[in-house]
Motif scaffolding. Structure first.
Motif, PDB file in Angstrom:
ATOM      1  N   SER A 131       8.263  -3.535   5.590  1.00 53.06           N
ATOM      2  CA  SER A 131       9.337  -2.577   5.598  1.00 53.06           C
ATOM      3  C   SER A 131      10.417  -2.454   4.566  1.00 53.06           C
ATOM      4  CB  SER A 131       9.726  -2.255   7.135  1.00 53.06           C
ATOM      5  OG  SER A 131      10.724  -1.056   7.077  1.00 53.06           O
ATOM      6  N   THR A 132      10.804  -1.395   3.988  1.00 55.58           N
ATOM      7  CA  THR A 132      11.914  -1.586   3.095  1.00 55.58           C
ATOM      8  C   THR A 132      13.328  -1.255   3.908  1.00 55.58           C
ATOM      9  OG1 THR A 132      11.686   0.851   2.586  1.00 55.58           O
ATOM     10  CG2 THR A 132      10.691  -0.831   1.181  1.00 55.58           C
ATOM     11  N   ARG A 133      13.292  -1.053   5.145  1.00 56.51           N
ATOM     12  CA  ARG A 133      14.425  -0.294   5.830  1.00 56.51           C
ATOM     13  C   ARG A 133      15.772  -1.313   5.980  1.00 56.51           C
ATOM     14  NH1 ARG A 133      11.687   0.030  11.659  1.00 56.51           N
ATOM     15  NH2 ARG A 133      10.018   0.201  10.393  1.00 56.51           N
ATOM     16  N   SER A 134      15.575  -2.513   5.801  1.00 50.47           N
ATOM     17  CA  SER A 134      16.707  -3.225   5.519  1.00 50.47           C
ATOM     18  C   SER A 134      17.133  -3.638   4.212  1.00 50.47           C
ATOM     19  CB  SER A 134      16.702  -4.668   6.210  1.00 50.47           C
ATOM     20  OG  SER A 134      15.387  -5.309   5.408  1.00 50.47           O
ATOM     21  N   GLY A 135      16.641  -2.752   3.053  1.00 52.46           N
ATOM     22  CA  GLY A 135      17.120  -3.025   1.774  1.00 52.46           C
ATOM     23  C   GLY A 135      16.187  -3.550   0.969  1.00 52.46           C
ATOM     24  N   ASN A 136      15.334  -4.525   1.265  1.00 48.15           N
ATOM     25  CA  ASN A 136      14.461  -5.230   0.476  1.00 48.15           C
ATOM     26  C   ASN A 136      13.135  -5.103   1.383  1.00 48.15           C
ATOM     27  OD1 ASN A 136      17.098  -7.050  -0.115  1.00 48.15           O
ATOM     28  ND2 ASN A 136      15.555  -6.719  -1.887  1.00 48.15           N
TER      29      ASN A 136
ATOM     30  N   GLN B 247       1.230   8.002  14.619  1.00 41.89           N
ATOM     31  CA  GLN B 247       2.279   7.344  13.698  1.00 41.89           C
ATOM     32  C   GLN B 247       3.282   6.441  14.205  1.00 41.89           C
ATOM     33  OE1 GLN B 247       4.661  10.362  11.667  1.00 41.89           O
ATOM     34  NE2 GLN B 247       5.717   8.735  10.408  1.00 41.89           N
ATOM     35  N   LEU B 248       3.186   5.306  13.974  1.00 44.96           N
ATOM     36  CA  LEU B 248       4.007   4.097  14.546  1.00 44.96           C
ATOM     37  C   LEU B 248       5.421   3.982  14.056  1.00 44.96           C
ATOM     38  CD1 LEU B 248       1.180   1.246  15.278  1.00 44.96           C
ATOM     39  CD2 LEU B 248       1.964   3.529  16.317  1.00 44.96           C
ATOM     40  N   THR B 249       5.605   4.309  12.623  1.00 47.95           N
ATOM     41  CA  THR B 249       6.790   3.922  12.049  1.00 47.95           C
ATOM     42  C   THR B 249       7.499   5.319  11.297  1.00 47.95           C
ATOM     43  OG1 THR B 249       5.765   3.427  10.064  1.00 47.95           O
ATOM     44  CG2 THR B 249       6.271   1.654  11.454  1.00 47.95           C
ATOM     45  N   THR B 250       8.799   5.450  11.241  1.00 39.38           N
ATOM     46  CA  THR B 250       9.419   6.569  10.545  1.00 39.38           C
ATOM     47  C   THR B 250      10.587   6.181   9.675  1.00 39.38           C
ATOM     48  OG1 THR B 250      10.841   6.737  12.524  1.00 39.38           O
ATOM     49  CG2 THR B 250       8.863   8.177  12.648  1.00 39.38           C
ATOM     50  N   GLN B 251      11.084   4.816   9.951  1.00 35.31           N
ATOM     51  CA  GLN B 251      12.381   4.581   9.182  1.00 35.31           C
ATOM     52  C   GLN B 251      11.830   3.765   7.689  1.00 35.31           C
ATOM     53  OE1 GLN B 251      14.229   2.541  12.577  1.00 35.31           O
ATOM     54  NE2 GLN B 251      15.976   3.401  11.540  1.00 35.31           N
TER      55      GLN B 251
END
Lengths: 471, 250
Positions: free
Chosen positions: A209-214, A456-460
């Motif tokens: 996931s990219t949600r924390s910036g990386n 769908q499992l993820t959205t962020q």
């Protein structure tokens, strides 16, 4: 009975061993029946593969799924009401999503709900309109420090039979723990109803996931709950793969050693919550894949110049080169059943295509498909009989397909719904997790292996490269 | 009546005396015309001097030209100065060694004087002490990336000429080391593109080695499709992302 529409592709070699497998493996009746339907309908010549017609097939044709009701679990004290409601909902969702039962409509449930077997009115649940064959029920009580859940699963057509499942769970009464107990209870029910093959309700999915910036490695429950960030490397983390015992995740990372930056294999321990030591090699090293016995890791490396597949011990020592081609070889996926065969991607023929080989690098064979295109992301099913992969056909998008290894019969799982890539099988062989851009952003989705029950499992943020834990 | 006549006689007498008197006061001019005259003395010859102080300068430094003259009516200082006053000085900055000439002209003739100014050229500063920013600017200007076809890691003709320029720079500046990044467009899997990016970086390096750049000056890294230069889903953008990209290694 749910009928779905799928695109048909003709098997290249029509000899079929599916009858035997269907009898031997009760876990796969739905998909195998679907494949049989493909065969029965389309024993055509290869020229007909140019025809891009849709055809109709059924999931679970001729199979009647047991009808199951899940009564609201009774709250023994007021403080447990929300947990009782949560527990009932999670069990209901798990059974519904298992793909092997028919959930009785809640609006048809009797008004009187049993909290213990003594209170169970069998006929009220087995008669219309509920018409259930099985009933899950029980009760919760919560104290300041802990909670207790009593849960049963009874055959309401057989009042004299003992409960199919009877469990007592004691532990923390928080939401996470309540979810865990509900998943365990659901998995027990699913295991009983599917002839011993465990459910996947208590399993985890690793992803990027990219949600924390990386791009970092994350995990979540199989239903998308409890999403946690595992790594915080602040560079690029890619391609997570669970070890067979599910206590390590190997992935591609970009560590710096002095002035040298390169892609390497990193291994994270979910037990000790830290990175384990793994040797670094020259060039680009990526896309690790554990052998089913957990003793070896296959990965792509250019340590000797060209990107080839290598096999090393689980601790990364003693790498040996397996492939020899002028192109790029990567994306190894072991046959989890035998541990003897590996599917991989190579562009030695010009574009990325699917190949298989023995785990020692011998017997390399191209997986012939009816038309050229672009084939990536192989994932070998737990029973060793099916390959899932992403295929961009000429003038098409990236869509997911399943191929029967023996017959090369194909089933298309996605269509007209963005790019669909990175299929990964659940250990029950009934579910597939994948990434899709159908909502406009790249997200993680699951579905049954016949393409239905898409969720769908993820959205962020952007989420990719899901890998389903093997247990 | 008598008186009138007497006055008239006196008037006439005064006039006559006045006429005689004028004639008696200018006897001299009459005398030389009758004796032979000596030749007139010749006008004096002009003189001029010119000095350069200092006579030796480095390129870019000024020197002073100083002159003086006698019996001159016109002075010209060449090259590059022109008419000057009979005495004076001026500052000049010749780019090369030169001989200045001053010409004096007067009624008595002409004269000239010269002064040599020697200009020395300083040695060019050595390349090694060139300031770092200018090297980075040169790198940005002269080092060219190699672009690739879809799914390919072959060096195209346009990449050959780009890499020839890059090789020229790297040979001119042997102290520069580079990181070659292999990049891919968004199509295809993460895993396949990591492998493809590795092949592109390696192909870029191999081509430079074939042009004579030492292998140990170049590192490679594959970013696959993880670090795109352009984020749109069109071919123009994809082409931007299919490349071997150079960074100056720290």
């Amino acid at each position: 009975m749910r009928a779905i529409v799928r695109k048909g592709v003709v098997p290249l070699s029509p000899q079929v061993r599916l009858g035997r497998t269907a009898r031997n493996d009760s876990a796969l009746p739905v998909r195998l029946l679907m494949l049989l339907t493909v065969f029965a309908l389309l024993c055509l010549t290869e020229t007909a593969t140019q025809a891009q017609d849709w055809f109709r097939t059924g999931t679970g044709l001729g199979v009647s799924k047991p009808k199951v009701a899940v009564a609201d679990f009774v709250s023994r004290n007021t403080s447990s009401a929300s947990m009782a409601s949560l527990f009932s909902d999670v069990v209901r969702n798990d059974l519904d999503y298992s793909g092997i039962v028919d959930l009785a409509s809640k609006s048809f449930y009797p008004t009187q709900v049993p909290s213990v077997p003594m209170e169970l009115n069998y006929q009220a649940w087995s008669d219309p309109p509920a018409s259930a064959q099985f009933l899950a029920f029980g009760n919760l009580s919560v104290t300041d420090t802990s909670g207790e859940i009593q849960a049963w699963f009874n055959d309401v057509h057989n009042p004299t039979a003992p409960p199919v499942v009877g469990r007592v769970y004691r532990g923390d009464s928080n939401e996470e723990q309540t979810r865990r107990y509900a998943h365990q209870f659901a998995d027990e029910i699913i295991a009983r109803l599917s002839g011993g093959l465990p459910g996947v309700a208590a399993t985890q999915i690793a992803f990027v996931s990219t949600r924390s910036g990386n791009k970092e490695i994350w995990t979540m429950d199989y239903d998308g709950e409890n999403q946690h960030e595992l790594t915080s490397l602040h560079s690029i983390a890619l391609t997570p793969r669970w070890s067979p015992d599910a206590d390590r995740i190997a992935f591609t990372c970009y560590p710096t050693a002095g002035s040298i930056l390169s892609a390497q294999i990193c291994v994270y321990s979910t037990v000790s919550s830290r990175l384990l030591n793994w040797p670094r090699y020259r060039g680009t090293n990526s896309s690790p894949a554990w052998s089913p016995d957990g003793t070896k890791v296959m990965f792509m490396s250019s340590m000797l110049g060209n990107p080839e597949l290598f096999i090393a011990e689980a601790d990364g020592s003693h790498p040996r080169r397996l492939t020899h081609s002028t192109g790029a070889d990567t994306s190894a996926s072991w046959n989890p059943k035998t541990g003897q065969q590996v599917a991989f991607v190579s562009d030695r023929g010009g574009t990325p295509q699917l190949y298989t080989m023995d785990a020692d690098g011998s017997e390399v064979q191209k997986v012939e498909l009816p038309d050229m295109g672009y084939v990536i992301d192989p994932s070998w099913s737990p029973n060793g009989q099916l390959l899932a992969f992403s295929w961009r056909r000429p003038n098409g998008n990236y869509d997911l397909y399943i191929m029967d290894i023996a017959s090369h019969a194909l089933v298309e799982l996605t269509r007209d719904a963005g790019r669909n890539e990175r299929p990964s099988w659940a250990p029950d062989g009934r579910h597939i997790v994948f990434e899709s851009t159908r909502t406009g952003t790249r997200q993680i989705w699951t579905m049954l292996a016949d393409g239905t029950a898409v969720k769908q499992l993820t959205t962020q943020g952007q989420n990719e490269s899901p890998n389903w834990a093997p247990k | 009546m008598r008186i009138r006549s007497v006055a008239r006689v006196v008037l006439y007498g005064v006039i006559a005396l006045a006429i005689v008197g004028v004639g008696c006061k200018h006897p001299a001019p009459v005398t030389p015309a009758v004796a032979p005259a000596p030749p007139p003395p010749p006008p004096p010859q002009p003189t001029v001097t010119l000095q350069a102080t200092p006579a030796n300068v480095q390129r870019g430094q000024a020197t002073t030209l100083r002159w003086s003259s006698t019996n001159a009516t016109s002075l010209t200082l060449a090259p590059g100065v022109g008419n000057v006053s009979p005495e004076g000085n001026t500052s000049v900055t010749p780019t090369d060694s030169v001989t200045y000439t001053i010409s004096a002209t007067g009624p008595g003739g002409s004269a000239s004087a010269t002064a040599r100014v020697t200009v020395t050229v300083p040695p060019p500063p050595p390349v090694a002490v060139a300031p770092a920013p200018s090297l980075e600017e040169l790198f940005a200007k002269e080092v060219k990336d190699a672009y690739f076809d879809f799914d390919k890691a072959d060096i195209r003709p346009d990449a050959r000429s780009a890499l020839a320029e890059t090789a020229g720079f790297l040979k001119s500046y042997p102290q520069v080391k580079v990181m070659i990044e292999g990049h891919c467009d968004e199509r295809g899997s993460t895993e396949y593109n990591l492998a493809l990016g590795d092949r592109r970086a390696q192909a870029t390096k191999d081509f430079l080695v074939s042009l004579g750049v030492a292998s140990d000056r170049m590192q490679t890294v594959s970013y696959g499709k993880e670090r795109p230069f352009c984020n749109e889903h069109v071919e123009d953008c994809w082409q931007q992302n299919r490349r071997g990209h150079f960074l100056m290694a720290k």
